[in-house]
Write a protein that holds these residues in place. Structure first.
Motif, PDB file in Angstrom:
ATOM      1  N   ASN A 125      48.251  31.253   7.436  1.00 54.14           N
ATOM      2  CA  ASN A 125      48.585  31.547   8.847  1.00 54.14           C
ATOM      3  C   ASN A 125      49.533  30.554   9.491  1.00 54.14           C
ATOM      4  O   ASN A 125      49.711  30.554  10.714  1.00 54.14           O
ATOM      5  CB  ASN A 125      47.320  31.632   9.729  1.00 54.14           C
ATOM      6  N   GLN A 126      50.134  29.659   8.695  1.00 56.25           N
ATOM      7  CA  GLN A 126      51.021  28.655   9.303  1.00 56.25           C
ATOM      8  C   GLN A 126      52.301  29.297   9.854  1.00 56.25           C
ATOM      9  O   GLN A 126      52.865  28.810  10.840  1.00 56.25           O
ATOM     10  CB  GLN A 126      51.390  27.584   8.278  1.00 56.25           C
ATOM     11  N   ASP A 128      52.462  32.346  11.150  1.00 57.29           N
ATOM     12  CA  ASP A 128      52.057  32.943  12.423  1.00 57.29           C
ATOM     13  C   ASP A 128      51.914  31.862  13.494  1.00 57.29           C
ATOM     14  O   ASP A 128      52.257  32.080  14.661  1.00 57.29           O
ATOM     15  CB  ASP A 128      50.727  33.689  12.272  1.00 57.29           C
ATOM     16  N   ALA A 129      51.393  30.692  13.064  1.00 57.82           N
ATOM     17  CA  ALA A 129      51.231  29.597  14.028  1.00 57.82           C
ATOM     18  C   ALA A 129      52.596  29.149  14.552  1.00 57.82           C
ATOM     19  O   ALA A 129      52.747  28.884  15.746  1.00 57.82           O
ATOM     20  CB  ALA A 129      50.494  28.431  13.380  1.00 57.82           C
ATOM     21  N   LEU A 130      53.581  29.084  13.673  1.00 59.84           N
ATOM     22  CA  LEU A 130      54.934  28.705  14.117  1.00 59.84           C
ATOM     23  C   LEU A 130      55.433  29.680  15.188  1.00 59.84           C
ATOM     24  O   LEU A 130      55.919  29.268  16.242  1.00 59.84           O
ATOM     25  CB  LEU A 130      55.907  28.741  12.934  1.00 59.84           C
ATOM     26  N   VAL A 131      55.283  30.984  14.887  1.00 62.92           N
ATOM     27  CA  VAL A 131      55.737  32.009  15.833  1.00 62.92           C
ATOM     28  C   VAL A 131      54.960  31.880  17.146  1.00 62.92           C
ATOM     29  O   VAL A 131      55.540  31.919  18.235  1.00 62.92           O
ATOM     30  CB  VAL A 131      55.565  33.428  15.243  1.00 62.92           C
ATOM     31  N   ALA A 132      53.639  31.705  17.005  1.00 63.62           N
ATOM     32  CA  ALA A 132      52.786  31.621  18.200  1.00 63.62           C
ATOM     33  C   ALA A 132      53.191  30.445  19.083  1.00 63.62           C
ATOM     34  O   ALA A 132      53.063  30.512  20.300  1.00 63.62           O
ATOM     35  CB  ALA A 132      51.326  31.485  17.783  1.00 63.62           C
ATOM     36  N   PHE A 133      53.675  29.358  18.470  1.00 65.85           N
ATOM     37  CA  PHE A 133      54.079  28.198  19.268  1.00 65.85           C
ATOM     38  C   PHE A 133      55.575  28.223  19.610  1.00 65.85           C
ATOM     39  O   PHE A 133      56.170  27.200  19.923  1.00 65.85           O
ATOM     40  CB  PHE A 133      53.683  26.901  18.560  1.00 65.85           C
TER      41      PHE A 133
END
Lengths: 259, 274
Positions: A125-126, A128-133
């Motif tokens: 999920n890293q 997705d985490a990049l996109v989320a941040f």
């Protein structure tokens, strides 16, 4: 009828993949050409792809160049044209073998690394985490790898070509080709056009390696096993793709530029 | 305010969510509860714009994010901080770089980032000395705390999203994380959505609970209303929790010698001496 439908479905899936990869490649190029740039990541990728691949490229080029020189020297000696060894080494190493060999060696190393890294980031999920941040993964992860390879691959190709040609010279000594005669042949045929042909190909190889490796990594599914499969496919597609790209580039360079 | 209106989402003809609707008001903690595979985490991914629904609308402060451009979506994401399942810390960065990630991206001065990293690590109950460690050097519970610190540090978001924040942790670590979420809710008044399959966590943290079964909302209400719901699925879903509660209650009724083992010294009691 069912078999026909299955073939149709398969064909449709292949076309969908081709479409996806083409769009992805366009997106990669857009990210690489337009700011913002992640300078730290670009420097890191240049270092990783250039310094990390340096020894293996140099060693492979030296060994392959010498093997090629042995073959050429034997045949040229039979024809009484030993003095042409430098000429043939430049044409075969700088125009043909050098870029392909360097491309395949770097593709094996880099595409495996890139796909495994991005695939693991995706499965944990890293990405997705990049996109989320608020980070664009194309800008942060893909573009630096493309730019890194654009710089590293031509430099590695020049180094590999140099070692290959120099190694050929030492093999020539064993066939009574003097270094002076060898150097004369090399100098005569090491023209800007021949050098440029050898430099154009790595640019396309870099696009191919980055597109395939990143696409495979970013679409890897199924945990560790899926990442493993994606990594294998990435290396195979990149390596075979380099041979195909080399053929197309050679053909186009002859046809369009007449070099 | 966040609102889902008749959201439908499917992957390759497999329906994941079907006509899901709920509303989260400011300061509220909404728990999305349901068994594994019921589509809970999908809700958070849709809300963050990581996936697009087939139909329906998702409103954030009245704006339908399904119609938002990628640039606008990036701005909307800034309103929210997310804690992913298993933390999803960037494993090539230190703990400090993870926590200060968005500040690094926004090019804040270095000393400001360092001060914020230390503040947020302290806020989640971790020592600021951990900032130079790599994520894989931390325990699972500590990684989740770092993930919460990262979410809080992400431009001080008004909304916090937790995706199974206690899954895979030992009971003590899970309780600490739940207490931390409660603390953040009570002290900072953040609007939160927590996805979990842990019923105890849902009762402890949630103001409102939405229960999903195979992508369909089967209950929406307060924890008290959920406890009294007579739906057969809810009854079955809550049964293990009720049994464990009953066991805990009967354990309390065991008397003062309950902690004494047959052969050894008395067992330690929580918060007290043996």
């Amino acid at each position: 009828m069912e078999a026909l439908a299955a073939v149709g479905n398969r064909l449709r899936r292949v076309l969908e993949v081709v479409q996806d990869v083409t769009l992805f490649c366009a997106s990669v190029l857009r990210s690489a050409f337009f700011p913002p740039y992640y300078k730290h990541e670009i420097v890191e990728q240049i270092f990783f792809s250039m310094i990390g691949s340096l020894f293996i490229v140099m060693f492979s080029a030296l060994v392959a160049g010498q093997a090629l020189a042995i073959q050429l020297a034997r045949e040229l000696a039979k024809q009484g044209a030993k003095s042409e060894l430098g000429h043939f080494m430049v044409i075969s190493s700088v125009r043909a073998l050098g870029p392909v060999l360097t491309g395949i060696v770097v593709a094996s190393r880099m595409s495996a690394g890139i796909t495994a890294e991005l695939g693991t980031m995706r499965s944990s999920n890293q990405i997705d985490a990049l996109v989320a941040f608020g980070t664009d993964p194309m800008k942060r992860l893909v573009a630096p790898r493309m730019i890194g390879l654009w710089i590293a691959l031509p430099v590695l190709t020049i180094l590999g070509d140099t070692l290959s040609v120099v190694g050929g010279g030492f093999i020539g000594l064993g066939y009574h080709v003097t270094l002076q005669s060898y150097y004369n042949g090399v100098a005569r045929y090491l023209t800007p056009a021949n050098l440029l042909v050898g430099m154009i190909k790595p640019v396309f190889f870099a696009i191919l390696i980055t597109t395939v490796a990143c696409w495979k990594g970013l679409t890897a599914e199924g945990g560790a096993k899926g990442v493993g499969v994606a990594t294998t496919e990435s290396v195979v597609i990149s390596s075979v793709g380099i041979l195909v790209t080399d053929f197309i580039c050679t053909k186009l360079i002859f046809r369009v530029l007449g070099w | 305010m966040i609102e889902f209106r008749n959201v439908v989402f499917s992957i390759r003809d497999h329906v994941i969510l079907l006509n899901v609707s709920f509303r989260v008001t400011r300061g509220q903690t909404r728990v999305i509860l349901g068994p594994s595979g019921s589509g809970k985490s999908t809700i958070l991914r849709l809300l963050m714009g990581l996936w697009e629904p087939d139909s329906g609308s998702i409103l954030v402060n009245g704006e339908d994010i399904t119609q938002a451009s990628p640039e606008r979506m990036r701005d909307i994401r800034r309103l929210m901080g997310i804690v992913f399942q298993q933390g999803a810390l960037f494993d090539s960065m230190t703990v400090g770089e993870n926590v200060g990630y968005t500040m690094l991206e926004d090019k804040h001065p270095e000393d400001e980032i360092e001060e914020a990293v230390e503040r947020y690590l302290t806020m989640v109950g971790l020592s600021p000395d951990l900032k130079d460690r790599m994520p894989d050097e931390l325990s699972g519970g500590m990684q989740r705390r770092v993930a919460i610190a990262r979410a809080l540090a992400a431009r001080n978001p008004g909304v916090l999203l937790y995706d199974e924040p206690t899954t895979g942790l030992d009971p003590q670590s899970a309780e600490r994380i739940t207490d931390l979420i409660l603390h953040l809710r009570d002290t900072m008044g953040k609007t939160s959505i927590m996805v979990t399959h842990d019923i105890a966590d849902a009762f402890k943290v949630g103001n409102r609970i939405t229960v999903l079964d195979r992508g369909v909302v089967v209950f929406e209400g307060t924890p008290e209303e959920l406890n009294c719901a007579e739906d057969p699925f809810i009854e079955e879903f809550l049964e293990p929790f009720r049994k464990s509660m009953a066991a805990a209650k009967s354990r309390e009724e065991c008397g003062p010698n309950a902690g004494r083992s047959a052969t050894g010294p008395p067992m330690p009691q929580p918060g007290g001496n043996p």
